[in-house]
Structure formats: C-alpha cells, structure tokens
Design a protein around this motif. Structure first.
Motif, mmCIF file in Angstrom:
data_model
loop_
_atom_site.group_PDB
_atom_site.id
_atom_site.type_symbol
_atom_site.label_atom_id
_atom_site.label_comp_id
_atom_site.label_asym_id
_atom_site.label_seq_id
_atom_site.Cartn_x
_atom_site.Cartn_y
_atom_site.Cartn_z
ATOM 1 N N MET A 243 0.839 -1.191 0.000
ATOM 2 C CA MET A 243 0.000 0.000 0.000
ATOM 3 C C MET A 243 0.878 1.246 0.000
ATOM 4 O O MET A 243 1.837 1.334 0.738
ATOM 5 C CB MET A 243 -0.909 0.000 1.234
ATOM 6 N N GLN B 289 1.465 4.883 1.014
ATOM 7 C CA GLN B 289 0.973 5.849 1.980
ATOM 8 C C GLN B 289 0.891 7.240 1.362
ATOM 9 O O GLN B 289 1.772 7.656 0.621
ATOM 10 C CB GLN B 289 1.898 5.917 3.190
ATOM 11 N N PRO C 284 -3.128 8.059 6.933
ATOM 12 C CA PRO C 284 -2.742 7.567 5.608
ATOM 13 C C PRO C 284 -3.966 7.237 4.747
ATOM 14 O O PRO C 284 -5.046 6.919 5.263
ATOM 15 C CB PRO C 284 -1.944 6.299 5.920
ATOM 16 N N THR C 285 -3.805 7.314 3.450
ATOM 17 C CA THR C 285 -4.858 6.944 2.512
ATOM 18 C C THR C 285 -4.251 6.092 1.401
ATOM 19 O O THR C 285 -3.040 6.019 1.245
ATOM 20 C CB THR C 285 -5.509 8.178 1.868
ATOM 21 N N TYR C 286 -5.119 5.441 0.645
ATOM 22 C CA TYR C 286 -4.667 4.776 -0.571
ATOM 23 C C TYR C 286 -5.700 5.025 -1.667
ATOM 24 O O TYR C 286 -6.865 5.311 -1.401
ATOM 25 C CB TYR C 286 -4.424 3.279 -0.354
ATOM 26 N N THR D 99 -10.405 7.598 -3.132
ATOM 27 C CA THR D 99 -9.419 7.664 -2.062
ATOM 28 C C THR D 99 -10.017 7.073 -0.792
ATOM 29 O O THR D 99 -11.129 7.433 -0.399
ATOM 30 C CB THR D 99 -8.990 9.121 -1.805
ATOM 31 N N HIS D 100 -9.285 6.162 -0.155
ATOM 32 C CA HIS D 100 -9.783 5.462 1.017
ATOM 33 C C HIS D 100 -8.883 5.753 2.213
ATOM 34 O O HIS D 100 -7.662 5.681 2.111
ATOM 35 C CB HIS D 100 -9.830 3.959 0.749
ATOM 36 N N LYS D 101 -9.520 6.075 3.330
ATOM 37 C CA LYS D 101 -8.783 6.390 4.547
ATOM 38 C C LYS D 101 -8.483 5.122 5.346
ATOM 39 O O LYS D 101 -9.273 4.191 5.378
ATOM 40 C CB LYS D 101 -9.603 7.354 5.415
ATOM 41 N N VAL D 102 -7.331 5.105 5.972
ATOM 42 C CA VAL D 102 -6.980 4.031 6.900
ATOM 43 C C VAL D 102 -6.411 4.664 8.159
ATOM 44 O O VAL D 102 -5.918 5.798 8.138
ATOM 45 C CB VAL D 102 -5.944 3.064 6.285
ATOM 46 N N ALA D 103 -6.505 3.914 9.260
ATOM 47 C CA ALA D 103 -6.025 4.455 10.531
ATOM 48 C C ALA D 103 -4.507 4.422 10.623
ATOM 49 O O ALA D 103 -3.887 5.319 11.204
ATOM 50 C CB ALA D 103 -6.639 3.670 11.691
ATOM 51 N N ALA D 104 -3.904 3.381 10.057
ATOM 52 C CA ALA D 104 -2.449 3.240 10.145
ATOM 53 C C ALA D 104 -1.987 2.252 9.087
ATOM 54 O O ALA D 104 -2.769 1.450 8.584
ATOM 55 C CB ALA D 104 -2.027 2.764 11.539
ATOM 56 N N VAL D 105 -0.732 2.318 8.767
ATOM 57 C CA VAL D 105 -0.133 1.419 7.775
ATOM 58 C C VAL D 105 1.164 0.866 8.344
ATOM 59 O O VAL D 105 1.937 1.602 8.964
ATOM 60 C CB VAL D 105 0.161 2.166 6.451
#
Length: 421
Positions: free
Chosen positions: A1, A3, A11-13, A28-34
């Motif tokens: 992924m 960042q 972070p987003t992807y 665009t998709h948000k995530v809490a952490a990578v």
C-alpha cells in the motif's frame, strides 16, 4: 500500500476504476495506520495490536494462492496474531463478571482467489510451526478457542484488477461486478449491513457459496482460460482485443459455453437459468474496450487452471452421455501447446521453480495476430518473466514444472513421436 497523508486524517490509498466510456474514476480510502510485516519493527507493532484491540471483530487476509500454504509467512504471522487475540480475550473474560461486555467472535475475511479459502487458511493456521512450538496445554487451549470463537469465512472474489501505469502500488480495476465479494456466514456473525455494500453478498445457508464458486470457476474463469492461451500464442497481448469485430474469440466462447460448459447446470442441479446470466455478464465484462490486461499475465499457472476450470466441464459433458465438443478439444490443445517448451531452455534448472521458453505462432503461418496488434519487444508481464514479440518467444513457469517437462519432447525437431505423445 502506498501511503499518502491527507490533511485532517491519516494515511490513505487510491484505487483507479476504469469506466466503460474510457474515463478513470480515482477513489481515495482512509486508513487508521499502515505497517509492514516485512520489517522487524513493523511485525512487532502488528503483534502488539491484539492487546490494544481486545474487541477486534474483523481480520482481512489478502494474500495470493501461493501464500495460502503450509508454513507460509502470512499463515505463521496470522497464527501468532490470533494467539495474541486469545490472550487479550482471556484478560477481557477475567473482568466479565464485573459487567464487561464479552467480545463477539473474530471473523477472518479472505479476499484471495482460493476456493473455500477460509477452510484452507484455518487448516494452515492450525498446522503451522508456530502452533506446534507452543506448550501442549497452551496449544490445546488456543486450538479450542480458534474453533469456537474465530470464524474463518469462506469467500469468493471476482473483480479484475491490474495496476496504474507507472505506479504498481495503485490498483487499476474494472467496475465492480454484481458479485465482487461473496462471503459465507452460516454462523450469522457478520453484521447484515455488510450486504448493503455494492458488490458484497452474504450467503447464510450451507451449500449456497459452493454454487457461486463453481459458476465463477467454470463459466467466467473457464471461458477466460479458454481464450487466453489462444490469444497469447496468436500475439494478442491484451484481453480487450477479443471485442474487435474481426476477432473470432467471442463466437468461439459462445460455442464452448453452449456445447460444453452449460452441462454444469444438470450436474449441479441448479437449472440453466442460474448459469446463463453469469455467462451474459462475463461476456459484457470481456467487451470493456478500455480495460484490457495482459494475456500472458492471465495465462500463468496453466495446469492448475486446467484442472479447476475446464476438466470439471469435460466430466459434466461425459456424465450427460455426450462427448466434449471440438471447441473444448481446441481449448485443451491451446493450453498444452502454450505449455510446450520450444528451443533452448537456459532457465530450466532455476530454483525454486524452473522457467521455460515457448514460441509464439508465426505471423502468416496459420497463426499470428488475430487483429494485427503491434508486437512489442521484451515486455515483462510478471516478475522474472517476459514475452518478446519480435523474437517470437515467451518465458513461462508452471508450478513445479512437471507438465512442461513431460511436454518438452514435443517441442524438439522430430520429437513428436508416438512415445512422446
């Protein structure tokens, strides 16, 4: 992924969806952490998560077929992670008598393309070296908990993806089909709201998902397999060429479906009305003129695909008292021709898998490009594998290499003897 930090959140992807008019929609998709299991610090941080998330509900597993195997790193890491969840749940249970809510089961959700992937992941987790290395008492307690409090959902995924040109970290996908993700939930532990997500279907009755899997494998995947090797050998380097008016591929697939594949309906007892819509939708997806992927990329793992996608249809034809059609015979011949090494084999002794060299059909000799597509030089279609249109050769690997090795005499001058056949 990849960042990418957006203002106001973490972070987003990105995901590119190629629409039928040729435009690209980037979401665009948000995530809490990578993080990454590939580094010591990343792995350590991952294994610390269960203690921080004692009420964890969902764990996604998205490795390819090769990763769902005995003692593969992902399976070992999942076993260790679930052991951490077990310890965290024990701590939660210890205070449950004081009014704490008992955590619901953990759902392992698979997005890999292995039939009955949940069952496969569960078996590899239980049998991996991490489990065997635990104290007997701890291992038994963990196994009882895994069987009672963790649901390894079987799932079927079906969305064609490649990658953004110039950026291998960004998926490039077709529009989401009607069955992008089908999840088996006979235990009824998943929230019903999940089924409201476009392309996601929950199967809550035993026996429903196996039909979904067979329809995908033998209709969509089977027809895709039948066309891929013909196109690759004929120097059609992307699948969208099948939609050209001069291409014989779509009529060929129609005959293959009507004469062979459709017999699965009587075999599975589902009725033709369950089979034909899958064929119609798949044909529409194939004719997306702005979303072609490499025929050689799709052609990988030919022997495995032959056994899973075409052989069951051949058996169904035989069970109906008929013989496979000429179109099915041609599909098998194209696959075996693709798997036949021809010429010098400089990489045949490579480890962990041998790499072979095949030869494209010669233009103007009964083969060659069906639509006169350009012939690229040294196009890398997968890691360590390339096709060279000008030289007329392609490199390929196929499992442990047994089938290409058996076929090798047929690729040598005067090698097609009765003994070799």
């Amino acid at each position: 992924m990849q960042q990418r930090m957006e203002k106001g959140f973490g972070p987003t992807y990105e995901v590119d969806t190629v629409l039928t008019d040729g435009s690209t929609l980037t979401s665009t998709h948000k995530v809490a952490a990578v993080g990454s299991l590939g580094t010591a610090s990343g792995r350590k941080a991952f294994m610390e998560l269960p203690a921080k998330m004692p009420n964890l509900r969902f764990v996604g597993v998205g490795v390819t077929e090769a990763g769902v195997a005995h003692n593969e790193p992902t399976m070992v890491a999942l076993a260790e992670f679930l052991h951490g969840c077990f310890i965290a749940r024990q701590a939660t249970s210890a205070v449950a008598s004081r009014g704490a809510r008992i955590a619901p089961p953990i759902s392992i959700l698979n997005t890999d393309n292995v039939p009955f992937n949940g069952d496969a992941v569960k078996s590899h987790v239980l049998a991996c070296d991490y489990m065997q290395g635990l104290d007997v008492e701890d291992a038994n307690a963990l196994e009882r908990w895994l069987r009672s409090s963790v649901v390894f959902h079987n799932a079927m995924v079906d969305r064609i993806t490649s990658m953004r040109e110039g950026d291998t970290n960004v998926p490039r996908a077709e529009p989401s089909p009607a069955k992008a993700l089908v999840i088996e939930d006979v235990s009824h532990v998943l929230p019903a709201t999940l089924a409201a997500v476009p392309g996601v279907i929950l199967r809550t009755e035993s026996g429903e998902l196996p039909l979904d899997i067979q329809l995908k494998l033998r209709v969509a995947n089977g027809l895709h397999t039948a066309m891929t090797y013909t196109m690759a050998l004929a120097r059609e380097f992307t699948t969208d060429a099948c939609a050209d008016a001069s291409s014989p591929i779509l009529p060929y697939l129609e005959q293959l479906f009507e004469r062979d594949v459709v017999h699965m309906a009587s075999e599975l007892g589902c009725g033709r009305e369950a089979v034909t819509p899958v064929y119609v939708e798949w044909l529409a997806r194939l004719q997306h003129r702005h979303f072609g992927i490499s025929t050689f990329f799709v052609a990988q793992n030919a022997t495995q695909k032959l056994s899973l996608r075409l052989v069951p249809s051949i058996r169904a034809v035989g069970a109906a008292g008929e013989a496979p059609s000429d179109f099915m015979a041609f599909a098998l011949a194209a696959m075996l021709r693709y798997l036949t090494p021809i010429g010098e084999q400089p990489r045949i002794d490579e480890q962990p898998r041998p790499v072979f060299v095949g030869r494209l059909d010669a233009p103007g000799d009964g083969g060659g490009s069906l639509t006169q597509a350009p012939h690229p030089e040294a196009l890398v279609y997968a890691a360590g594998l390339k096709v060279d249109g000008r030289a007329g050769t392609y490199e390929f690997a196929d499992g442990n290499g047994l089938v290409p090795l058996l076929l090798r005499p047929l690729g040598r001058p005067r090698g097609a003897s009765a003994v070799a056949v």
